[in-house]
Scaffold this motif. Structure first.
Motif, PDB file in Angstrom:
ATOM      1  N   GLU A   1       1.183 -14.153 -21.812  1.00  0.00           N
ATOM      2  CA  GLU A   1       1.923 -14.107 -20.559  1.00  0.00           C
ATOM      3  C   GLU A   1       1.014 -14.438 -19.395  1.00  0.00           C
ATOM      4  OE1 GLU A   1       5.040 -13.892 -20.516  1.00  0.00           O
ATOM      5  OE2 GLU A   1       5.321 -13.292 -22.586  1.00  0.00           O
ATOM      6  N   GLY A   2       1.586 -14.922 -18.336  1.00  0.00           N
ATOM      7  CA  GLY A   2       0.820 -15.284 -17.146  1.00  0.00           C
ATOM      8  C   GLY A   2       0.528 -14.085 -16.270  1.00  0.00           C
ATOM      9  N   ALA A   3      -0.070 -14.352 -15.121  1.00  0.00           N
ATOM     10  CA  ALA A   3      -0.475 -13.293 -14.200  1.00  0.00           C
ATOM     11  C   ALA A   3       0.718 -12.558 -13.605  1.00  0.00           C
ATOM     12  CB  ALA A   3      -1.338 -13.875 -13.077  1.00  0.00           C
ATOM     13  N   GLY A   4       1.879 -13.164 -13.657  1.00  0.00           N
ATOM     14  CA  GLY A   4       3.066 -12.513 -13.107  1.00  0.00           C
ATOM     15  C   GLY A   4       3.405 -11.200 -13.791  1.00  0.00           C
ATOM     16  N   TYR A   5       3.035 -11.075 -15.038  1.00  0.00           N
ATOM     17  CA  TYR A   5       3.345  -9.861 -15.793  1.00  0.00           C
ATOM     18  C   TYR A   5       2.164  -8.901 -15.903  1.00  0.00           C
ATOM     19  CZ  TYR A   5       7.066 -12.916 -17.419  1.00  0.00           C
ATOM     20  OH  TYR A   5       8.111 -13.789 -17.483  1.00  0.00           O
ATOM     21  N   THR A   6       0.970  -9.388 -15.622  1.00  0.00           N
ATOM     22  CA  THR A   6      -0.208  -8.592 -15.943  1.00  0.00           C
ATOM     23  C   THR A   6      -1.045  -8.171 -14.741  1.00  0.00           C
ATOM     24  OG1 THR A   6      -1.475 -10.619 -16.306  1.00  0.00           O
ATOM     25  CG2 THR A   6      -0.393  -9.646 -18.226  1.00  0.00           C
ATOM     26  N   THR A   7      -0.692  -8.569 -13.534  1.00  0.00           N
ATOM     27  CA  THR A   7      -1.440  -8.157 -12.348  1.00  0.00           C
ATOM     28  C   THR A   7      -0.513  -7.453 -11.380  1.00  0.00           C
ATOM     29  OG1 THR A   7      -1.057 -10.242 -11.181  1.00  0.00           O
ATOM     30  CG2 THR A   7      -3.039 -10.113 -12.553  1.00  0.00           C
ATOM     31  N   PHE A   8      -1.094  -6.573 -10.569  1.00  0.00           N
ATOM     32  CA  PHE A   8      -0.285  -5.861  -9.582  1.00  0.00           C
ATOM     33  C   PHE A   8       0.372  -6.838  -8.613  1.00  0.00           C
ATOM     34  CE2 PHE A   8      -1.140  -1.699 -10.860  1.00  0.00           C
ATOM     35  CZ  PHE A   8      -2.490  -1.547 -11.135  1.00  0.00           C
ATOM     36  N   SER A   9      -0.406  -7.790  -8.103  1.00  0.00           N
ATOM     37  CA  SER A   9       0.142  -8.730  -7.127  1.00  0.00           C
ATOM     38  C   SER A   9       1.234  -9.588  -7.754  1.00  0.00           C
ATOM     39  CB  SER A   9      -0.972  -9.606  -6.538  1.00  0.00           C
ATOM     40  OG  SER A   9      -1.579 -10.377  -7.546  1.00  0.00           O
ATOM     41  N   GLY A  10       1.043 -10.008  -9.002  1.00  0.00           N
ATOM     42  CA  GLY A  10       2.063 -10.799  -9.679  1.00  0.00           C
ATOM     43  C   GLY A  10       3.354 -10.019  -9.884  1.00  0.00           C
ATOM     44  N   ILE A  11       3.214  -8.757 -10.225  1.00  0.00           N
ATOM     45  CA  ILE A  11       4.403  -7.922 -10.433  1.00  0.00           C
ATOM     46  C   ILE A  11       5.145  -7.727  -9.117  1.00  0.00           C
ATOM     47  CG2 ILE A  11       5.180  -5.583 -11.030  1.00  0.00           C
ATOM     48  CD1 ILE A  11       2.906  -5.572 -13.141  1.00  0.00           C
ATOM     49  N   PHE A  12       4.415  -7.400  -8.045  1.00  0.00           N
ATOM     50  CA  PHE A  12       5.074  -7.151  -6.761  1.00  0.00           C
ATOM     51  C   PHE A  12       5.696  -8.426  -6.192  1.00  0.00           C
ATOM     52  CE2 PHE A  12       2.042  -3.472  -6.628  1.00  0.00           C
ATOM     53  CZ  PHE A  12       3.021  -2.519  -6.875  1.00  0.00           C
ATOM     54  N   LYS A  13       5.038  -9.570  -6.353  1.00  0.00           N
ATOM     55  CA  LYS A  13       5.624 -10.837  -5.900  1.00  0.00           C
ATOM     56  C   LYS A  13       6.886 -11.150  -6.689  1.00  0.00           C
ATOM     57  CE  LYS A  13       1.298 -12.915  -4.363  1.00  0.00           C
ATOM     58  NZ  LYS A  13       0.251 -13.911  -4.688  1.00  0.00           N
ATOM     59  N   GLY A  14       6.852 -10.894  -7.993  1.00  0.00           N
ATOM     60  CA  GLY A  14       8.022 -11.131  -8.825  1.00  0.00           C
ATOM     61  C   GLY A  14       9.181 -10.209  -8.479  1.00  0.00           C
ATOM     62  N   VAL A  15       8.885  -8.968  -8.138  1.00  0.00           N
ATOM     63  CA  VAL A  15       9.934  -8.025  -7.751  1.00  0.00           C
ATOM     64  C   VAL A  15      10.597  -8.499  -6.457  1.00  0.00           C
ATOM     65  CG1 VAL A  15      10.359  -5.681  -6.903  1.00  0.00           C
ATOM     66  CG2 VAL A  15       9.000  -6.035  -8.961  1.00  0.00           C
ATOM     67  N   LEU A  16       9.793  -8.996  -5.515  1.00  0.00           N
ATOM     68  CA  LEU A  16      10.362  -9.508  -4.262  1.00  0.00           C
ATOM     69  C   LEU A  16      11.262 -10.719  -4.501  1.00  0.00           C
ATOM     70  CD1 LEU A  16       7.318  -9.131  -1.829  1.00  0.00           C
ATOM     71  CD2 LEU A  16       9.371  -7.703  -1.982  1.00  0.00           C
TER      72      LEU A  16
END
Length: 133
Positions: free
Chosen positions: A59-74
């Motif tokens: 998986e990419g950074a979208g699933y594994t980093t805090f910033s990726g998760i928060f950007k994806g949630v937005l």
């Protein structure tokens, strides 16, 4: 008037109730976030083709980093919403340790302050200071 950060203001029972409510709220919140994200994910991708599990695809950074998760949630990405629920679930016991540290500081119990600080430092180091590679 009692000071809010004094031992006389917070009894042991008050701290126990606060910690208990915090744990219950954290678990329920995490469960709801994961459940809602899962339902939306299944409605969007439930009829898709079955993935090929013979080949590993990371998986990419979208699933594994805090910033990726928060950007994806937005962006209302369902997989990142599910990951946010997992983060809330992980944060719940960390907040419990921090609240316990606060209680031991109020009681001026140096041994338990020291032990709780060690536990909190180990947890935070394992999350933020791990070996990257």
């Amino acid at each position: 008037m009692k000071k809010i950060f004094s031992k006389h203001y917070w009894a042991d029972k008050d701290v126990e109730q606060l910690v208990g409510q915090m744990l219950i709220t954290g678990v329920i919140t995490a469960s709801l976030v994961v459940f809602i994200g899962g339902i939306v994910y299944l409605t969007q991708h439930g009829q898709g083709e079955v993935p090929d599990y013979r080949v590993f695809k990371g998986e990419g950074a979208g699933y594994t980093t805090f910033s990726g998760i928060f950007k994806g949630v937005l962006k209302l990405s369902t997989t990142e919403i599910i990951q946010l629920g997992v983060l809330v679930l992980i944060a719940t016991p960390i907040l419990r340790v921090a609240c316990s540290l606060f209680a031991f500081i109020l009681e001026r119990d140096r041994l338990y302050i020291f032990i709780t600080l060690i536990v909190l430092c180990v947890i935070l180091f394992s999350i933020f200071g791990g070996i990257k590679g």
